[in-house]
Design an enzyme around this catalytic site. Structure first.
Site, PDB file in Angstrom:
ATOM      1  N   GLU A 178     -19.233   8.919   2.329  1.00 21.28           N
ATOM      2  CA  GLU A 178     -18.917   8.785   0.738  1.00 21.28           C
ATOM      3  C   GLU A 178     -19.838   7.982   0.089  1.00 21.28           C
ATOM      4  O   GLU A 178     -20.502   7.986  -1.090  1.00 21.28           O
ATOM      5  CB  GLU A 178     -17.419   8.794   0.512  1.00 21.28           C
ATOM      6  CG  GLU A 178     -16.494  10.016   0.956  1.00 21.28           C
ATOM      7  CD  GLU A 178     -15.109   9.843   0.508  1.00 21.28           C
ATOM      8  OE1 GLU A 178     -14.582   8.789   0.764  1.00 21.28           O
ATOM      9  OE2 GLU A 178     -14.641  10.938   0.280  1.00 21.28           O
TER      10      GLU A 178
ATOM     11  N   GLY B 180       0.877  -1.255   0.060  1.00 20.19           N
ATOM     12  CA  GLY B 180       0.029   0.095  -0.027  1.00 20.19           C
ATOM     13  C   GLY B 180       0.885   1.243   0.065  1.00 20.19           C
ATOM     14  O   GLY B 180       1.934   1.241  -0.303  1.00 20.19           O
TER      15      GLY B 180
END
Lengths: 444, 444
Positions: free
Chosen positions: A169, A11
């Protein structure tokens, strides 16, 4: 023989740690159980069918293909043996290291109710995003074909648990596709009547942000038609809906955005963890008692100088990865390490396609302006790895034209196999009860 | 009340049948067990990580969203009851029709060895393509991490069974990514040494095409490093490889491109089928004894005027769909139906990224020229549904830059669940034996 640095996790934290060592006299092995680096901030857009998985992910070995002192292995870390300086992998192999950078990230936490995970998927990986997308689109499809009004209403009810940025979101994007993107594609069902409910235990959404931004986000959500339920905690999740204290909501689609926990690998270090399973690192990001082990990113419980916890956001992971690399190089050169200082570039969350809330130092932005800021900053981060012009065009094109190729429902292999063996469509393996009556006519 | 036309299948045949009825005094219900229309000719490119699923598929209900007399249902046809004029769906609902257009397509045939399907996936759906992509990319990843030379060689051996267009295109694309696309991303493994073997029972590949084109395709394949084994039949498939008569090939990845069978729904019609399970339709595409039922596309065993069978290609499906619509309209107006005449626009198959073979009437094209012809004809077909400029740019960009976002390995839900429950990586669920020794060191 140059020192061997093993980095666990591809990541932001792990990748920037590896890249930060590009010129160091080391050999790097980066290990990840998946082959791709994922731009997590945009994951909710794959989940709500606005982007394709391929738009926000890239093979890790491609990112590092030009860095000659780095190689990539598709493997999963099973346990660290700090005294032997060895990382045991899940498939039986092992890696001996001189330095270890743990950047294995965080996973979902269901607050002790792991059984809820089957009914309420979270959003951490591309597989999660595709699963959510599948459930959401299938809910609309089933509503279109179902003659029963009560079942249809449950099919058109979506519950998002957790009012942090991910939940906000997700809820905003769900309401938006129901209202604006897909109504024209359906004949029987009025998708605009879909009910999206966002449940948050604190008294406001985005509790980690300033109260003025929480208020702006809630306003924007409600303008999109989202029902925002603050001060409420979910007490049960099953295939037919959720239990919120006394109240019950019948919902076919429940999404989890409420808790994270550090990767299990951290437990094998033998050092103290915080309540969420994250490693209590030294200020210089090393592990107490082991100067050669660094923990960075979501797996690290690092703190700002003010004492506040550092949020699990991409900029924090990037900065920590870079800093670990700097400290490692310093150690190789016989110089002292330095404490990590988090440069808070601000926080942002979008609400639907044209609104966002953002805070940078004392600046508070809301509305369209914040949305554009969010847009360009995310493209900036994303394209650090790729050709900017190409990605910017592609991403904007996808986003602005509600790219239709993203609204695909792909069956899971279980369903495929069921169909192949039995010869008929599988019962809804999510647990949704099958249609009881036989040869019911569809009212034409 | 306008007549109710039910169309089963949202592929080329079904979609063009529905669109051909846009101005007719009918109500149309199009049923498909998946929500998307798939551009199958480019499926092998998703399978070999050159394109994303979203690039070659579109939600059916979006394609028909502007056609007011048509609606789309996500459902699977279970059985036709011709006398009752009813289509029973898999979930218990039923649709009464005045006219039925069966365009349910074809599926894989393993020549009586259905058990091979678990080890040798075919390529008919997006799920197939993603499964193949996953297996291919994982094979390279495992080879990179495996210290055992013999296992590595088996991991780098790919067998494609079936030398028709699908097999030729798959084999060529596989050889190409191994040789040109990914070598730089790997450190230990020389992916150029991957062995791709194409096995075909007939004495030449592309047996349905003219012999000169077969020879050109074989030349191009061998130039890419593919081993072409003609005149050989596979007698066994297992997790470790294939059996070809006496000979055994150890291969981790085996792909099936050898046989098709008509969708099972056709059996419920009660009319004669050919050996591959396709419906022996009348020349006007209706079913013997039932003028109100049409069968079109891969499910129909229609013939050219010469008596030759019509190939299962996209142009044939499109033409049949349109013709069925024309005949249906004629019937509504009390006029006679006409026989279907196949306009053979030629056949094409690509071999890797810059070569193809193509035949139109007496013209034979090979090499780069054929590849460009293939490119533009496919874009023409694909973009009939979308904005041409946008798609052409996007597709060319993806293709020419070896779009990296396509090389993603996404875990199957089985693997995800295994990992979540047990806490370690799952054994290779494809059946590949796990690494036997414990704590083997990876030679750095």
């Amino acid at each position: 023989m140059p020192a061997h640095v093993v980095v666990v996790g591809g990541g932001f934290a792990g990748l920037y740690a590896a890249r930060g060592l590009a010129r160091a006299p080391v050999r790097i092995t980066l290990v990840d159980r998946r082959n791709h680096h994922l731009f997590q901030p945009l994951l909710y857009q794959v989940a709500t069918a606005a982007l394709n998985p391929g738009d926000i992910a890239e093979p890790i070995r491609h990112v590092l293909s030009r860095q000659r002192n780095a190689r990539v292995l598709l493997a999963e870390g099973a346990a660290v043996e700090p005294d032997a300086r060895r990382l045991r992998l899940a498939d039986g192999l092992a890696l001996d290291y001189d330095y270890l950078v743990l950047a294995a990230g965080a996973t979902h936490s269901y607050f002790g109710h792991d059984e809820w995970s089957r009914f309420a998927p979270g959003l951490k990986t591309l597989e999660d995003a595709e699963e959510i997308r599948r459930r959401v689109l299938t809910a609309f499809e089933r509503a279109e074909a179902d003659p029963d009004r009560q079942r249809r209403e449950a099919l058109l009810t979506f519950v998002v648990i957790g009012g942090g940025p991910t939940g906000v979101e997700l809820a905003g994007a769900l309401a938006e596709i129901a209202r604006y993107t897909i109504p024209r594609d359906f004949r029987t069902v009025a998708t605009e009547r879909a009910r999206v409910i966002l449940v948050e235990g604190n008294d406001r959404v985005l509790p980690a942000l300033p109260p003025s931004l929480s208020a702006a986000a809630q306003r924007d959500l409600e303008r999109l038609g989202v029902h925002v339920w603050t001060g409420k905690r979910v007490t049960g999740v099953d295939p037919r809906g959720v239990q919120i204290g006394e109240e019950r909501v019948a919902a076919r689609t429940v999404l989890w955005a409420a808790g994270v926990a550090g990767a299990p690998l951290a437990r094998t270090l033998g050092v103290p963890l915080d309540a969420a399973g994250r490693v209590l690192v030294n200020p210089d990001l090393t592990v107490p008692g082991h100067e050669e082990i660094y923990v960075v990113g979501d797996l690290a419980a690092a703190r700002k100088r003010s004492g506040e916890p550092i949020p699990g956001v991409a900029p924090a992971a990037i900065q920590q990865g870079k800093h670990a690399a700097r400290n490692l190089v310093a150690t190789l050169r016989g110089r002292p390490r330095t404490p990590f200082v988090y440069f808070d570039k601000g926080v942002m969350a979008t609400v639907g396609r044209g609104r966002a809330v953002a805070g940078f130092w004392r600046i508070r932005m809301t509305g369209i302006l914040a949305w554009f800021a969010w847009l360009f900053i995310h493209i900036w981060f994303l394209v650090d790895f790729r050709n900017r012009a190409a990605v910017m065009f592609q991403w904007l094109w996808h986003y602005l034209t509600f790219k239709r190729g993203t609204r695909l429902i792909l069956e899971t292999p279980e369903e495929e196999r069921f169909r192949a063996v039995v010869g008929v469509a599988p019962p809804d393996l999510d647990g949704w009860p099958p249609n009881e009556s036989d040869t019911e006519r569809i009212v034409a």
